[in-house]
Design an enzyme around this catalytic site. Structure first.
Site, mmCIF file in Angstrom:
data_model
loop_
_atom_site.group_PDB
_atom_site.id
_atom_site.type_symbol
_atom_site.label_atom_id
_atom_site.label_comp_id
_atom_site.label_asym_id
_atom_site.label_seq_id
_atom_site.Cartn_x
_atom_site.Cartn_y
_atom_site.Cartn_z
ATOM 1 N N ASP A 1 10.642 17.880 60.767
ATOM 2 C CA ASP A 1 11.898 17.733 60.037
ATOM 3 C C ASP A 1 13.064 18.413 60.756
ATOM 4 O O ASP A 1 14.173 18.450 60.243
ATOM 5 C CB ASP A 1 11.747 18.310 58.621
ATOM 6 C CG ASP A 1 12.873 17.900 57.682
ATOM 7 O OD1 ASP A 1 13.324 16.748 57.765
ATOM 8 O OD2 ASP A 1 13.303 18.734 56.870
ATOM 9 N N SER B 1 17.289 15.304 53.887
ATOM 10 C CA SER B 1 16.125 14.415 53.978
ATOM 11 C C SER B 1 15.880 13.787 52.615
ATOM 12 O O SER B 1 15.921 14.475 51.589
ATOM 13 C CB SER B 1 14.891 15.211 54.418
ATOM 14 O OG SER B 1 15.118 15.851 55.655
ATOM 15 N N GLN C 1 11.404 8.817 58.699
ATOM 16 C CA GLN C 1 12.191 9.509 57.681
ATOM 17 C C GLN C 1 13.499 8.773 57.436
ATOM 18 O O GLN C 1 14.102 8.231 58.370
ATOM 19 C CB GLN C 1 12.522 10.939 58.109
ATOM 20 C CG GLN C 1 13.316 11.731 57.063
ATOM 21 C CD GLN C 1 13.693 13.128 57.534
ATOM 22 O OE1 GLN C 1 14.823 13.364 57.937
ATOM 23 N NE2 GLN C 1 12.755 14.059 57.481
#
Length: 306
Positions: A221, A245, A295
């Site tokens: 991430d 996110s 993502q």
């Protein structure tokens, strides 16, 4: 978090060490959740956290919670997660594990991360008893080795005054940019929507396969949305970019060690409606494809009228 882990995290906060084994030990401590009940765990955030919990942290902790309810011989092969609300780093996070299924080959777990009685994060993870089967994989891109590249901290040194905490906060992951760092490509709209970095845990991790997987989940991430930002010539801290996110999916293909170098090759196929999509591949230094990630992130770019 155990008492030993809590003390390690406290010692790290006091030391103000920027990188290396002490910082990595602090991450290991964060991933050492306290077991409250059979299927309930509790984790904390670093004392020097920004205003909200880092998404990779809550994903890694949730995966730890799921993994501690699964037999060790069953290895996690995928996770799918949604970031529901911003996490508050000043209070603990409670992880509630639902044992969805224990089959002959696969085990499924669902984890809800809770603060103040509300869900902030939801994860589903699948574990598989390893068995033989078909084998193939894409080759690793041809890139310079990590030892030939400066660390992220070294690359940011000239921008430290502008970036503030982004440049100076302790990082347990050593990151080295293969492509030009996005902050050096600002203002251009013709950049390729691609970001490549070498990564590794900045020290030595214990021989715990689940921990290595959770550290990679944490690291996944960190730079993924850079491939979206670089295409539009903007970057956190320099420009008015609001981002978060939204969801995150990871597939683990082969065993690896997160304290050895791996290449994180990410691209952004599209961005629209204030959302950007990014995909990434992880390669061990010997070229082995070890994991794949996708993502979608919220990205609101405020144009500078001047």
């Amino acid at each position: 978090m155990t008492e030993a882990a809590r003390q390690a995290a406290a010692d790290l906060a006091k030391s103000r060490v920027m990188r290396g084994q002490p910082v990595l030990d602090g991450l290991v401590a964060l991933l050492d959740l306290e077991r409250i009940e059979e299927n309930i765990f509790r984790g904390v955030s670093p004392s020097d956290s920004p205003v909200r919990v880092f998404g990779g942290q809550v994903a890694g902790q949730a995966l730890v919670a799921a993994g501690r309810t699964v037999p060790a011989e069953r290895k996690v092969h995928s996770l799918h997660a949604y970031f529901i609300r911003p996490g508050d780093p000043s209070i603990p996070i409670v992880y509630e594990v639902d044992r969805i299924r224990d089959g002959r080959s696969f085990t499924t777990r669902r984890v809800i991360a809770v603060q103040r009685g509300k869900a902030i994060f939801a994860l589903s993870a699948s574990f598989h008893h390893v068995e033989p089967g078909a084998e193939h994989a894409e080759p690793m891109p041809d890139v310079p080795p990590p030892d030939a590249l400066p660390s992220r901290m070294e690359s940011m040194k000239a921008y430290a005054d502008r970036l503030g905490p982004i440049a100076t906060m302790p990082r347990p992951i050593d990151i080295r940019y293969v492509t030009d760092p996005p902050w050096e490509l600002r203002g251009r709209r013709d950049n390729e929507a691609r970001n490549q970095v070498w990564m590794r845990a900045d020290g030595t991790l214990p021989d715990d396969e689940l921990l290595h997987v959770c550290v990679l989940a944490y690291a996944s991430d960190m730079t993924l949305l850079d491939s979206v930002l670089v295409r539009h010539g903007v970057y956190w801290g320099f420009d008015q970019v609001l981002g978060a996110s939204l969801d995150h999916a990871l597939w683990f293909h082969r065993p690896f060690r997160a304290d050895e170098w791996f290449l994180y090759d990410s691209v952004s196929p599209t961005a629209s409606g204030a959302r950007g999509l990014a995909t990434g591949r992880f390669f061990a230094q010997d070229g082995t494809l070890i994991a794949t990630v996708v993502q979608e992130g919220l990205l609101r770019i405020v144009e500078d009228e001047s």
